[in-house]
Design an enzyme around this catalytic site. Structure first.
Site, short mmCIF file in Angstrom:
data_model
loop_
_atom_site.label_atom_id
_atom_site.label_comp_id
_atom_site.label_asym_id
_atom_site.label_seq_id
_atom_site.Cartn_x
_atom_site.Cartn_y
_atom_site.Cartn_z
N VAL A 1 0.83 -1.20 0.00
CA VAL A 1 0.00 0.00 0.00
C VAL A 1 0.87 1.26 0.00
O VAL A 1 0.75 2.12 -0.87
CB VAL A 1 -0.96 0.00 1.22
CG1 VAL A 1 -1.69 1.33 1.33
CG2 VAL A 1 -1.96 -1.13 1.09
N GLY A 2 1.77 1.36 0.99
CA GLY A 2 2.58 2.57 1.14
C GLY A 2 3.43 2.87 -0.09
O GLY A 2 3.45 4.03 -0.56
N ASP B 1 10.93 2.47 6.19
CA ASP B 1 10.56 1.13 6.64
C ASP B 1 11.70 0.60 7.51
O ASP B 1 12.85 1.01 7.35
CB ASP B 1 10.35 0.21 5.42
CG ASP B 1 9.48 -0.99 5.73
OD1 ASP B 1 8.37 -1.07 5.16
OD2 ASP B 1 9.90 -1.84 6.53
N ALA C 1 -16.50 -2.04 2.74
CA ALA C 1 -16.28 -2.21 1.30
C ALA C 1 -15.67 -3.59 1.05
O ALA C 1 -16.13 -4.34 0.17
CB ALA C 1 -15.37 -1.11 0.76
N ALA D 1 -15.78 -6.20 2.98
CA ALA D 1 -16.73 -7.26 3.34
C ALA D 1 -17.75 -7.46 2.21
O ALA D 1 -18.07 -8.59 1.85
CB ALA D 1 -17.44 -6.90 4.65
N ARG E 1 -29.06 -3.43 -11.09
CA ARG E 1 -28.98 -3.32 -9.63
C ARG E 1 -27.90 -4.24 -9.08
O ARG E 1 -27.34 -3.99 -8.02
CB ARG E 1 -30.33 -3.69 -9.01
CG ARG E 1 -31.43 -2.71 -9.34
CD ARG E 1 -32.77 -3.29 -8.98
NE ARG E 1 -33.02 -4.56 -9.68
CZ ARG E 1 -34.08 -5.33 -9.50
NH1 ARG E 1 -35.01 -4.97 -8.64
NH2 ARG E 1 -34.22 -6.45 -10.17
N SER F 1 -16.61 -16.61 -10.41
CA SER F 1 -16.45 -17.73 -9.48
C SER F 1 -15.02 -18.25 -9.55
O SER F 1 -14.40 -18.26 -10.61
CB SER F 1 -17.43 -18.82 -9.87
OG SER F 1 -17.46 -19.78 -8.87
N CYS G 1 -6.35 -8.72 2.41
CA CYS G 1 -7.42 -7.91 3.01
C CYS G 1 -8.70 -8.64 3.35
O CYS G 1 -9.20 -8.52 4.48
CB CYS G 1 -7.76 -6.76 2.07
SG CYS G 1 -6.48 -5.53 2.02
N GLN H 1 -10.12 -11.69 4.00
CA GLN H 1 -10.35 -12.53 5.18
C GLN H 1 -10.04 -11.77 6.46
O GLN H 1 -10.81 -11.78 7.42
CB GLN H 1 -9.49 -13.79 5.08
CG GLN H 1 -9.59 -14.63 6.34
CD GLN H 1 -9.04 -16.02 6.14
OE1 GLN H 1 -9.35 -16.70 5.17
NE2 GLN H 1 -8.22 -16.46 7.07
C1 UDX Z 1 -9.11 -5.83 -2.27
C2 UDX Z 1 -10.10 -4.71 -2.62
O1 UDX Z 1 -10.60 -4.93 -3.95
C3 UDX Z 1 -9.41 -3.36 -2.52
O2 UDX Z 1 -10.35 -2.32 -2.74
C4 UDX Z 1 -8.81 -3.21 -1.12
O3 UDX Z 1 -8.10 -1.99 -1.04
C5 UDX Z 1 -7.88 -4.37 -0.81
O4 UDX Z 1 -8.57 -5.61 -0.98
P1 UDX Z 1 -7.12 -7.06 -3.56
O5 UDX Z 1 -7.18 -8.03 -2.44
O6 UDX Z 1 -5.81 -6.46 -3.93
O7 UDX Z 1 -8.08 -5.80 -3.25
O8 UDX Z 1 -7.70 -7.73 -4.90
P2 UDX Z 1 -9.17 -8.05 -5.44
O9 UDX Z 1 -9.20 -7.74 -6.88
O10 UDX Z 1 -10.23 -7.43 -4.62
O11 UDX Z 1 -9.26 -9.63 -5.30
C6 UDX Z 1 -9.33 -10.30 -4.06
C7 UDX Z 1 -9.50 -11.79 -4.26
O12 UDX Z 1 -10.81 -12.10 -4.75
C8 UDX Z 1 -8.53 -12.39 -5.27
O13 UDX Z 1 -8.08 -13.65 -4.81
C9 UDX Z 1 -9.36 -12.55 -6.52
O14 UDX Z 1 -8.89 -13.55 -7.37
C10 UDX Z 1 -10.71 -12.90 -5.91
N1 UDX Z 1 -11.85 -12.59 -6.80
C11 UDX Z 1 -12.11 -11.29 -7.12
C12 UDX Z 1 -12.64 -13.62 -7.29
O15 UDX Z 1 -12.41 -14.80 -6.99
N2 UDX Z 1 -13.70 -13.30 -8.10
C13 UDX Z 1 -14.00 -12.02 -8.45
O16 UDX Z 1 -14.99 -11.82 -9.18
C14 UDX Z 1 -13.18 -10.99 -7.95
P1 ADP Z 2 0.43 -3.57 3.23
O1 ADP Z 2 -0.06 -4.61 2.28
O2 ADP Z 2 -0.64 -3.09 4.18
O3 ADP Z 2 1.17 -2.45 2.58
P2 ADP Z 2 2.97 -4.79 4.00
O4 ADP Z 2 3.20 -5.92 4.95
O5 ADP Z 2 3.23 -5.01 2.54
O6 ADP Z 2 1.46 -4.31 4.23
O7 ADP Z 2 3.84 -3.52 4.42
C1 ADP Z 2 3.92 -3.00 5.69
C2 ADP Z 2 5.36 -2.54 5.93
O8 ADP Z 2 5.39 -1.80 7.16
C3 ADP Z 2 6.39 -3.65 6.08
O9 ADP Z 2 7.40 -3.49 5.09
C4 ADP Z 2 6.97 -3.46 7.50
O10 ADP Z 2 8.37 -3.70 7.56
C5 ADP Z 2 6.67 -1.98 7.76
N1 ADP Z 2 6.62 -1.62 9.18
C6 ADP Z 2 5.92 -2.20 10.18
N2 ADP Z 2 6.11 -1.55 11.35
C7 ADP Z 2 6.94 -0.51 11.11
C8 ADP Z 2 7.52 0.55 11.89
N3 ADP Z 2 7.23 0.67 13.20
N4 ADP Z 2 8.34 1.41 11.30
C9 ADP Z 2 8.61 1.30 9.98
N5 ADP Z 2 8.12 0.35 9.18
C10 ADP Z 2 7.29 -0.56 9.71
#
Ligand code: UDX
Ligand code: ADP
Length: 465
Positions: free
Chosen positions: A11-12, A32, A214, A216, A251, A259, A267, A269
């Site tokens: 994310v970062g 990091d 979102a 969920a 809708r 599927s 995210c 689970q």
């Molecule tokens: C998700 C959310 O989409 C995103 O908004 C949030 O910020 C982080 O979590 P991500 O997990 O990166 O993103 O990917 P996503 O495209 O949502 O897929 C999640 C899982 O669901 C994957 O394993 C994907 O293969 C599966 N999936 C998705 C399906 O099996 N069927 C679908 O129709 C869509």
């Molecule tokens: P995400 O998918 O949410 O971005 P990641 O596990 O990929 O999660 O990244 C989180 C990062 O945050 C890791 O690289 C980890 O080393 C870093 N991190 C965790 N705690 C700290 C901290 N206190 N200071 C700096 N970095 C940190």
């Protein structure tokens, strides 16, 4: 203006790279604790694979984007501090297996409180349980140098594999907070490239809860269509046809109805379990049970798939070579967190199958580490026999053809586009007969494969022979 982002993960890293690209006047410093990860961000081989990310990073890195481990220095210099650290599910103590582990968030807040001077805006980027901002605020209020803070929640909605696209043109940016001045400061950054009507502002708690909700809802759609896939297999209906038919209802809409062998990723689970834990905490048992079912259905879908493989292959896969195509949790990423592949592989290994795994982006080291995780209990303990199976019965291949060579079956775990282009005539000739394909993504052209002689078992469809 100076920005610091704590956490250079999935994310970062991409989010800050996009801000730095779009706002050349802002200094963006991503820090990091993990030196290897930072080194990779500073190299030509970034630690995460995302289409288009290399270009964004390359453009900004030589200008206003820095990656380092100098956490204190970056915090001290910044006007805005993003917290983007990991919040895994707790594996110990109260709430183990459900609640989010907020240890890393709290450590960040304490570090900010210790180092900061003047006034700072602290932004929660990581997905967090509702009211985490309350705890962050309390910790920050103990700042040693008289620093003052505004806390904002700005959850990230990007999906992996499409992160650059999602960051460039998001459906919305959500900013929750109390201080209009702080909200405006953050909104102005995004407004550099995103239209104002897509920047939504709410109170802190709505913002935190919206992110969990979102995810969920999205996961629920996947579990819903996967539940129907089981019924399709039992009745002769085709789940892709059903998805198309219902998706044309405006809708319902067509997206997120594919599927599969089960959703994965860092995210879905985690966030649902977190939501369940929160509901239980507030005494909302029925609400908790409702959402928990989304995860149970996902577990069922994975279990059902491995059982179908074993049952179809004459009730034994022992000593049979099985090619596993794909290990990432979806295409176009090297991320394997919670990937269905690791659990299917675990189940097949415990049936004593010999696995030849190929993924275009995931390293051998990562695959082996994930298999160890999948075979371990919550405390990280793994039994000797599982460890031995991972050593002796798993081969990692450099291409899909070698993985399939002389195998009894191909199992498609990730929807990588390249799998569709393989030479299936050659593959068929190199395989044992009957040559089974278990398509966990409904990716391949089943009719074409059947004509070549394959026996195909796909999600939510009758077998194609
Ligand atoms: C998700 C959310 O989409 C995103 O908004 C949030 O910020 C982080 O979590 P991500 O997990 O990166 O993103 O990917 P996503 O495209 O949502 O897929 C999640 C899982 O669901 C994957 O394993 C994907 O293969 C599966 N999936 C998705 C399906 O099996 N069927 C679908 O129709 C869509
Ligand atoms: P995400 O998918 O949410 O971005 P990641 O596990 O990929 O999660 O990244 C989180 C990062 O945050 C890791 O690289 C980890 O080393 C870093 N991190 C965790 N705690 C700290 C901290 N206190 N200071 C700096 N970095 C940190």
């Amino acid at each position: 203006m100076k920005i610091c982002c704590i956490g250079a993960g999935y994310v970062g890293g991409p989010t800050m790279a996009m801000i730095a690209k779009q706002c050349p006047d802002i200094d963006v410093h991503v820090v990091d604790l993990n030196q290897a990860r930072i080194d990779a961000w500073n190299s030509d081989k970034l630690p995460i694979y995302e289409p288009g990310l290399d270009e964004v990073v390359a453009e900004a890195r030589s200008r206003n984007l820095t990656f380092s481990t100098r956490v204190d220095e970056a915090i001290a210099a910044a006007d805005i501090i993003f917290i983007s650290v990991n919040t895994p599910t707790k594996t110990f103590g109260i709430g183990a297996g459900r609640a989010a582990n907020l240890e890393f968030i709290e450590k960040c807040a304490r570090q900010i409180a210790r180092v900061a001077t003047g006034h700072k805006i602290v932004v929660e980027k990581s997905t967090l349980p509702v009211r985490t901002a309350e705890a962050v605020k309390r910790i920050l209020s103990s700042a040693e140098n008289g620093a003052t803070f505004d806390v904002l929640s700005n959850p990230e909605f990007l999906a992996e594999g499409t992160a650059v696209e999602d960051l460039l043109s998001p459906d919305r940016v959500l900013i929750g907070g109390e201080s209009p001045v702080a909200i405006a400061a953050l909104a102005n950054i995004y407004a550099t490239w995103i239209s104002r009507d897509r920047i939504l502002t709410t109170n802190l708690w709505s913002s935190e809860l919206s992110k969990l909700t979102a995810n969920a809802f999205l996961a629920q759609r996947v579990s819903s269509i996967n539940a129907i896939s089981a019924l399709c297999e039992a009745t002769g209906a085709d789940v892709d046809e059903v998805a198309r038919a219902i998706g044309t209802d405006s809708r319902i809409g067509p997206k997120f109805l594919k599927s599969s062998v089960g959703f994965g990723g860092s995210c879905f689970q985690k966030d649902i379990l977190n939501l369940v834990y929160l509901c239980e905490h507030f005494g909302l048992r029925e609400v908790a049970a409702y959402w928990e079912q989304v995860v149970s259905m996902n577990d069922y879908q994975k279990r059902r798939f491995s059982e179908r493989i074993v049952r179809t292959m004459f009730n034994t896969v022992s000593d049979k070579k099985i090619a596993v195509w794909g290990f990432a949790f979806k295409k176009d990423t090297n991320d394997t967190r919670e990937s269905a592949a690791m659990y299917i592989c675990r189940d097949l290994l415990r049936e004593r199958a010999r696995l030849s795994i190929y993924d275009p982006r995931v390293s051998e080291k990562q695959i082996r580490a994930d298999l160890v995780t999948a075979c371990s209990d919550l405390q990280g303990q793994i039994c000797e026999s599982d460890l031995k199976l991972i050593e002796t019965n798993v081969t990692i291949e450099k291409d899909g053809m070698s993985a399939a060579d002389s195998s009894h079956a191909i199992v498609v775990m990730t929807e990588w586009d390249e799998f569709k282009e393989f030479d299936f005539t050659k593959i068929y000739q190199s395989m044992q007969q009957p040559a089974f394909v278990f398509d966990g993504r409904n990716l391949l052209d089943h009719k074409k494969l059947a004509l070549l002689g394959f026996e195909i078992h796909a999600i939510g469809k009758s077998a194609t022979v």
